[in-house]
Scaffold this active site. Structure first.
Site, PDB file in Angstrom:
ATOM      1  N   THR A 323       0.782  -1.024   0.031  1.00 43.73           N
ATOM      2  CA  THR A 323       0.348  -0.470  -0.314  1.00 43.73           C
ATOM      3  C   THR A 323       0.642   1.207   0.180  1.00 43.73           C
ATOM      4  O   THR A 323       0.448   2.196  -1.082  1.00 43.73           O
ATOM      5  CB  THR A 323      -0.730  -0.011   1.209  1.00 43.73           C
ATOM      6  OG1 THR A 323      -1.580  -1.324   1.156  1.00 43.73           O
ATOM      7  CG2 THR A 323      -2.074   1.293   1.481  1.00 43.73           C
ATOM      8  N   GLN A 353      -6.249  -1.970  -2.695  1.00 50.88           N
ATOM      9  CA  GLN A 353      -5.841  -0.195  -1.684  1.00 50.88           C
ATOM     10  C   GLN A 353      -5.532   0.184  -2.627  1.00 50.88           C
ATOM     11  O   GLN A 353      -4.303  -0.152  -3.584  1.00 50.88           O
ATOM     12  CB  GLN A 353      -4.665  -0.245  -0.403  1.00 50.88           C
ATOM     13  CG  GLN A 353      -5.376  -0.892   0.249  1.00 50.88           C
ATOM     14  CD  GLN A 353      -5.658  -2.460   0.476  1.00 50.88           C
ATOM     15  OE1 GLN A 353      -5.438  -2.849  -0.343  1.00 50.88           O
ATOM     16  NE2 GLN A 353      -4.920  -3.101   1.916  1.00 50.88           N
ATOM     17  N   GLN A 375     -10.419   3.518  -2.629  1.00 53.52           N
ATOM     18  CA  GLN A 375     -10.053   2.770  -1.239  1.00 53.52           C
ATOM     19  C   GLN A 375      -8.175   2.813  -1.229  1.00 53.52           C
ATOM     20  O   GLN A 375      -7.680   3.212  -1.735  1.00 53.52           O
ATOM     21  CB  GLN A 375      -9.905   0.953  -0.990  1.00 53.52           C
ATOM     22  CG  GLN A 375      -9.682   0.020  -0.165  1.00 53.52           C
ATOM     23  CD  GLN A 375      -9.426  -0.624   0.184  1.00 53.52           C
ATOM     24  OE1 GLN A 375      -9.747  -1.567  -0.890  1.00 53.52           O
ATOM     25  NE2 GLN A 375      -9.183  -1.863   1.190  1.00 53.52           N
ATOM     26  N   ASP A 376      -8.360   4.164  -0.324  1.00 56.97           N
ATOM     27  CA  ASP A 376      -6.957   4.735   0.673  1.00 56.97           C
ATOM     28  C   ASP A 376      -6.294   5.595  -0.071  1.00 56.97           C
ATOM     29  O   ASP A 376      -5.447   5.697  -0.630  1.00 56.97           O
ATOM     30  CB  ASP A 376      -6.093   3.334   0.960  1.00 56.97           C
ATOM     31  CG  ASP A 376      -6.412   2.370   1.647  1.00 56.97           C
ATOM     32  OD1 ASP A 376      -7.157   2.041   2.554  1.00 56.97           O
ATOM     33  OD2 ASP A 376      -5.576   1.322   2.156  1.00 56.97           O
ATOM     34  N   ASP A 397     -11.942   3.683   3.713  1.00 53.03           N
ATOM     35  CA  ASP A 397     -10.708   3.980   4.202  1.00 53.03           C
ATOM     36  C   ASP A 397      -9.961   4.649   3.240  1.00 53.03           C
ATOM     37  O   ASP A 397      -9.321   5.397   3.850  1.00 53.03           O
ATOM     38  CB  ASP A 397     -10.215   2.454   4.389  1.00 53.03           C
ATOM     39  CG  ASP A 397     -10.500   2.092   5.376  1.00 53.03           C
ATOM     40  OD1 ASP A 397     -11.818   1.599   6.244  1.00 53.03           O
ATOM     41  OD2 ASP A 397      -9.919   0.900   5.451  1.00 53.03           O
ATOM     42  N   ARG A 465     -13.975   4.066  10.859  1.00 57.53           N
ATOM     43  CA  ARG A 465     -13.300   2.753  11.731  1.00 57.53           C
ATOM     44  C   ARG A 465     -11.980   3.129  12.594  1.00 57.53           C
ATOM     45  O   ARG A 465     -10.842   2.893  11.790  1.00 57.53           O
ATOM     46  CB  ARG A 465     -13.603   1.548  11.099  1.00 57.53           C
ATOM     47  CG  ARG A 465     -12.696   1.274  10.293  1.00 57.53           C
ATOM     48  CD  ARG A 465     -12.891   0.211   8.891  1.00 57.53           C
ATOM     49  NE  ARG A 465     -12.099  -0.422   8.008  1.00 57.53           N
ATOM     50  CZ  ARG A 465     -12.631  -1.065   7.195  1.00 57.53           C
ATOM     51  NH1 ARG A 465     -12.807  -2.236   7.621  1.00 57.53           N
ATOM     52  NH2 ARG A 465     -12.048  -2.309   6.273  1.00 57.53           N
ATOM     53  N   TRP A 467      -8.101   1.465  12.287  1.00 58.93           N
ATOM     54  CA  TRP A 467      -7.876   0.371  12.344  1.00 58.93           C
ATOM     55  C   TRP A 467      -6.602  -0.341  13.210  1.00 58.93           C
ATOM     56  O   TRP A 467      -5.868  -0.948  13.462  1.00 58.93           O
ATOM     57  CB  TRP A 467      -7.113   1.730  11.003  1.00 58.93           C
ATOM     58  CG  TRP A 467      -6.010   1.065  10.070  1.00 58.93           C
ATOM     59  CD1 TRP A 467      -5.943  -0.847   9.721  1.00 58.93           C
ATOM     60  CD2 TRP A 467      -4.627   1.988   9.674  1.00 58.93           C
ATOM     61  NE1 TRP A 467      -4.492  -0.858   9.300  1.00 58.93           N
ATOM     62  CE2 TRP A 467      -3.291   0.214   9.203  1.00 58.93           C
ATOM     63  CE3 TRP A 467      -4.740   2.533   9.701  1.00 58.93           C
ATOM     64  CZ2 TRP A 467      -2.512   0.178   8.375  1.00 58.93           C
ATOM     65  CZ3 TRP A 467      -2.955   2.834   9.308  1.00 58.93           C
ATOM     66  CH2 TRP A 467      -2.356   1.816   8.359  1.00 58.93           C
TER      67      TRP A 467
END
Length: 559
Positions: A323, A353, A375-376, A397, A465, A467
């Site tokens: 990532t 990611q 994502q990310d 996220d 959330r 991590w």
């Protein structure tokens, strides 16, 4: 008479001795910038998650000052960082190392090298650091170690490699260092920090700074400085000065045709200099993967506006990358500023990611920028960061990391995720209770993109959330549209429910009601103004001390 003279000589010698002792005390006290208050190691070790390791490295209770304990803990942290770097380099030289392992180990080399620099600076000049800077640096060092091992965990490693690297990871030593300096009472730094109140400010901006002129909507002014039609000396009268202005244009009418070439031409290691190297990137689509290293400091990257100057890439973990290495744009050189640019990762929602921007630059600013991904999208990795009037798009996220970061007056746009996914805005990764890190979202707007809005009845959007164990995120004075799920937050690991810190304060809009929010011990919906103040620009990232010189507007507090 002889007796009287003897007594007089004795008195004179006594006075002289007292004067010498007093002088030595003054000299000694002035030679130590750190305070000398006594503290036993047990009270320090109780504040770290690694009490046994703390007691092991702080071997003596006969030490008298935080300075003494700090020297020991920093020495251990630096020793670990050097050993880890050496071991990573050793394994990278082995011919049998697979490409997957090489990529993870290269991340570790990059991060460990950065930590050796960080911790060497502290070790060489501990007394010259203030408490806020030490907090930021040690928190970033701990984030670097954690990121290294997250990457290693994602690939199969031989047991001998794994055992050796994990033995040297240094997480516990840095955690002890954080605990030590939590007790450092230096100036306005207190043990609890909760009582720290920095003088308030309203929309502070250094309107005469050079950057204020360069950020003007008429970018012709930048061309004039870059081509010598205007004297660069005009830009040296504010709190920052500009050493050089260059233009990047794919048409060939600037000094450079690629952003990477312009960055390579910037001076190395300006250190504490306030001189900036300005790169103006004209309208265009730049298909480049850019990484601004630690020795390229004081860079200003200015585009022609969101949707006009676009930096784009499409790397993802589906390509076998970590990532950390999927970022289209990555920066660690401190005091970086970006203005009027779109950053994209176009890998799409099916490829996992895929980071648009990874930021580990101390005292960095993104102003009027857009971050587009799924994502990310935005990896606020480490170090103090500020985002103002930016647009952020994503699915899962899409604002994550472990930096101390404030988003102010930004637009947050959740997008439609895959059928088996939920839209989650934040995933904060604080791993230590003494890290002064977290995500503070102030005076922002949260609205669904068109694709999500049209199917909002079937899709849920969550504020965040956890991590990591001590995940910390706050939403303050922000507008939340109806897309927000009534429970607000979603679990990642049930064990984190009591150690995380999530809070909402004076938000508005149809999704802002806290009536049906989660009932986790770590969630707070009725916090006081004093408690929320610790997450303001002034207190959380010490913005009053470094943002005014940038010319970027900001509100120092929540009032």
């Amino acid at each position: 008479m002889a007796l009287a003279r003897a007594r007089a000589r004795a008195r004179a010698m006594k006075v002289s001795a007292l004067c010498i002792i007093s002088l030595l005390i003054i000299i000694f006290s002035k030679s130590h910038a750190l305070p000398s208050s006594s503290l036993d190691k047990d009270s320090i070790c109780r504040t770290t998650p690694h009490a046994d390791h703390c007691n092991y490295i702080l071997t003596s209770n006969r030490l008298h000052t935080i300075f003494d304990y700090g020297n020991i803990s920093i020495h251990h942290s630096l020793s670990n960082a050097r050993s880890l770097l050496a071991s990573v380099e050793h394994f990278l030289r082995l011919p049998s190392t697979s490409l997957e392992k090489v990529r993870a180990l290269e991340d570790c080399r990059f991060l460990s090298d950065q930590n050796v620099d960080f911790l060497s600076q502290v070790s060489d000049g501990l007394s010259s650091f203030n408490a806020d800077d030490l907090d930021a640096l040690l928190s970033a060092a701990l984030a670097n170690v954690e990121t290294c091992f997250q990457g290693l965990e994602s690939v199969p490693l031989a047991s001998n490699i794994k055992d050796r690297l994990y033995r040297l990871n240094g997480t516990k030593s840095i955690s002890v260092s954080l605990a030590v300096f939590r007790h450092w009472d230096h100036g306005d730094f207190t043990v609890t920090r909760r009582n720290l109140m920095v003088p308030k400010s309203d929309s502070i901006i250094e309107r005469n700074s050079p950057l204020s002129l360069l950020m003007s909507t008429d970018k012709q002014v930048i061309h004039e400085f870059a081509t010598g039609k205007k004297d660069i000396e005009m830009l040296t009268n504010g709190n920052i000065s500009v050493a050089q202005v260059v233009v990047v244009s794919p048409r060939g009418d600037g000094q450079f045709t690629t952003i990477n070439d312009a960055i390579a031409a910037a001076p190395n290691n300006p250190g504490d200099s306030d001189q900036y190297f300005v790169i103006y990137v004209v309208t265009g689509i730049y298909e480049e993967h850019i990484s601004i290293p630690k020795n390229k400091q004081n860079l200003i990257l200015i585009g022609n506006g969101i949707g006009r100057t676009i930096i784009t890439g499409n790397r993802s973990t589906a390509d076998g990358l970590t990532t950390f290495n999927t970022a289209t744009f990555a920066v660690v050189g401190k005091k970086f500023i970006a203005v009027d640019i779109t950053f994209q990762n176009t890998a799409g929602p099916t490829k996992g990611q895929a980071v648009a921007v990874r930021n580990g630059a101390e005292k960095s600013v993104f102003y009027r920028c857009s971050f587009e991904g799924y994502q990310d999208t935005l990896y606020a990795h480490s170090a103090r960061q500020f985002y103002r009037e930016c647009d952020i798009y994503g699915t899962v996220d899409f604002i994550f990391g472990n930096a101390p970061v404030v988003f102010q007056k930004c637009n947050i746009y959740p997008r439609l995720p895959l059928p088996n996914q939920q839209t989650i805005i934040t995933a904060q990764g604080r791993t230590d209770p003494n890290q002064r890190t977290g995500i503070s979202i102030d005076d922002c707007v949260i609205k669904a993109t068109g694709d999500l809005a049209s199917s909002s009845g079937a899709k849920k959007t969550y504020l965040g959330r956890p991590w990591k164990e001590y995940s910390r995120t706050v939403y303050v004075r922000s507008f939340m549209d109806s897309l927000i799920e009534p429970s607000g937050w979603i679990q990642w690991n049930r064990d984190y429910d009591s150690t995380l810190y999530y809070a909402e304060y004076k938000n508005n809009g149809p999704g802002s009601s806290t009536d049906y929010r989660v009932n986790w011990p770590g969630y707070h919906k009725d916090i006081s103004s004093t408690e929320v103040d610790q997450f303001s620009v002034s207190n959380f990232i010490n913005g009053d001390k470094w943002l005014p010189a940038t010319g970027v507007p900001f509100n120092g507090d929540f009032h």
